[in-house]
Design a protein around this motif. Structure first.
Motif, short mmCIF file in Angstrom:
data_model
loop_
_atom_site.label_atom_id
_atom_site.label_comp_id
_atom_site.label_asym_id
_atom_site.label_seq_id
_atom_site.Cartn_x
_atom_site.Cartn_y
_atom_site.Cartn_z
N GLU A 37 -87.08 84.33 -42.50
CA GLU A 37 -85.62 84.37 -42.72
C GLU A 37 -84.88 83.60 -41.63
O GLU A 37 -83.82 83.02 -41.89
N TYR A 38 -85.41 83.58 -40.44
CA TYR A 38 -84.84 82.81 -39.33
C TYR A 38 -84.84 81.31 -39.69
O TYR A 38 -83.84 80.62 -39.52
N VAL A 39 -85.94 80.84 -40.23
CA VAL A 39 -86.06 79.45 -40.65
C VAL A 39 -85.10 79.15 -41.80
O VAL A 39 -84.41 78.13 -41.80
N TYR A 40 -85.04 80.05 -42.77
CA TYR A 40 -84.15 79.87 -43.91
C TYR A 40 -82.69 79.76 -43.43
O TYR A 40 -81.96 78.86 -43.85
N ALA A 41 -82.27 80.67 -42.56
CA ALA A 41 -80.89 80.65 -42.06
C ALA A 41 -80.60 79.36 -41.27
O ALA A 41 -79.53 78.77 -41.41
N ALA A 42 -81.54 78.92 -40.47
CA ALA A 42 -81.35 77.70 -39.68
C ALA A 42 -81.17 76.49 -40.60
O ALA A 42 -80.26 75.68 -40.39
N THR A 43 -82.01 76.37 -41.62
CA THR A 43 -81.90 75.22 -42.51
C THR A 43 -80.61 75.28 -43.34
O THR A 43 -80.03 74.25 -43.65
N GLN A 44 -80.16 76.47 -43.69
CA GLN A 44 -78.91 76.62 -44.44
C GLN A 44 -77.70 76.19 -43.62
O GLN A 44 -76.69 75.76 -44.16
N HIS A 45 -77.81 76.28 -42.29
CA HIS A 45 -76.73 75.88 -41.40
C HIS A 45 -76.93 74.46 -40.84
O HIS A 45 -76.26 74.06 -39.90
N GLY A 46 -77.88 73.74 -41.40
CA GLY A 46 -78.11 72.35 -41.00
C GLY A 46 -78.87 72.18 -39.70
O GLY A 46 -78.93 71.08 -39.16
N SER A 48 -82.42 72.31 -37.44
CA SER A 48 -83.86 72.14 -37.64
C SER A 48 -84.58 73.43 -37.25
O SER A 48 -84.27 74.04 -36.23
N ALA A 49 -85.51 73.82 -38.06
CA ALA A 49 -86.30 75.02 -37.78
C ALA A 49 -87.73 74.67 -37.40
O ALA A 49 -88.57 75.54 -37.25
N GLU A 50 -88.01 73.38 -37.27
CA GLU A 50 -89.36 72.95 -36.95
C GLU A 50 -89.76 73.43 -35.56
O GLU A 50 -88.94 73.50 -34.65
N LEU A 51 -91.02 73.74 -35.42
CA LEU A 51 -91.55 74.17 -34.13
C LEU A 51 -91.85 72.95 -33.27
O LEU A 51 -92.25 71.91 -33.80
N PRO A 52 -91.68 73.07 -31.96
CA PRO A 52 -92.05 71.96 -31.08
C PRO A 52 -93.54 71.64 -31.22
O PRO A 52 -94.37 72.54 -31.41
N THR A 53 -93.87 70.39 -31.11
CA THR A 53 -95.27 69.95 -31.23
C THR A 53 -96.16 70.66 -30.22
O THR A 53 -97.27 71.07 -30.56
N ALA A 54 -95.67 70.83 -29.00
CA ALA A 54 -96.47 71.52 -27.98
C ALA A 54 -96.82 72.94 -28.42
O ALA A 54 -97.93 73.42 -28.18
N TYR A 55 -95.89 73.59 -29.07
CA TYR A 55 -96.10 74.96 -29.56
C TYR A 55 -97.18 74.98 -30.65
O TYR A 55 -98.14 75.73 -30.58
N THR A 56 -97.02 74.13 -31.65
CA THR A 56 -97.98 74.14 -32.76
C THR A 56 -99.38 73.72 -32.31
O THR A 56 -100.37 74.30 -32.76
N GLN A 57 -99.46 72.74 -31.43
CA GLN A 57 -100.77 72.32 -30.94
C GLN A 57 -101.44 73.42 -30.14
O GLN A 57 -102.64 73.67 -30.28
N ALA A 58 -100.66 74.10 -29.30
CA ALA A 58 -101.21 75.20 -28.50
C ALA A 58 -101.68 76.33 -29.40
O ALA A 58 -102.76 76.90 -29.19
N VAL A 59 -100.90 76.67 -30.41
CA VAL A 59 -101.28 77.74 -31.34
C VAL A 59 -102.54 77.34 -32.11
O VAL A 59 -103.45 78.16 -32.27
N ASP A 60 -102.62 76.11 -32.55
CA ASP A 60 -103.81 75.66 -33.29
C ASP A 60 -105.07 75.76 -32.43
O ASP A 60 -106.11 76.22 -32.90
N ARG A 61 -104.97 75.33 -31.17
CA ARG A 61 -106.14 75.41 -30.28
C ARG A 61 -106.50 76.87 -29.98
O ARG A 61 -107.67 77.24 -29.97
N ALA A 62 -105.48 77.69 -29.76
CA ALA A 62 -105.74 79.11 -29.48
C ALA A 62 -106.37 79.79 -30.69
O ALA A 62 -107.30 80.59 -30.55
#
Length: 151
Positions: A37-46, A48-62
């Protein structure tokens, strides 16, 4: 261990509130950041809800290291997770759930993808080969929690 929910935003009644859900299974716990819902609300208000690359890469490795550790402990089943900014899923041994929850909370709220937790020697756990030092990424913080059971 029972299921539980940790609210990350001050108003837990707001449906846009980000949450961390912990669910136990027989061999491990699933720890999920619910940002839907956080992502939905952010996109509705224009925004970006995308995660930082450093975050996604760290999560993928973990996630990869956690899965390897759980398989090493004898689990032979499968794992299911999605990709994208709405849901972030990690798997953890029961003894490391609190560390994983805190690392995800810090990443989500403080944009802190690092840890002051020193990592044991990488040779103890082959899947960490080639990762940056523990102070360099969230994945190192999460992966280091899985090493402590080997020492």
């Amino acid at each position: 261990m029972s299921e539980r929910r940790i609210y990350l935003d001050p108003d837990r009644r707001d449906p846009r509130s980000r949450k961390i859900d912990v669910r136990a299974s027989r061999w491990y716990a699933t720890v999920t950041v619910d940002r839907d819902e956080y992502v939905y609300a952010a996109t509705q208000h224009g925004r970006s809800a995308e995660l930082p690359t450093a975050y996604t890469q760290a999560v993928d490795r973990a996630r990869s290291a956690s899965i390897d550790r759980i398989y090493y402990d004898g689990y032979s089943g499968g794992f299911v997770w999605g990709s994208g900014p709405s849901w972030i899923t990690l798997f953890a041994q029961f003894s490391h759930v609190e560390t994983v929850v805190e690392a995800l909370r810090a990443a989500e709220l403080d944009h802190d993808y690092s840890s002051s937790t020193p990592s044991p020697p990488r040779s103890l756990f082959p899947s960490t080969t080639g990762l940056p030092p523990a102070s360099a990424s969230l994945s190192a913080a999460l992966i280091s929690t899985h090493h402590h059971v080997l020492s």
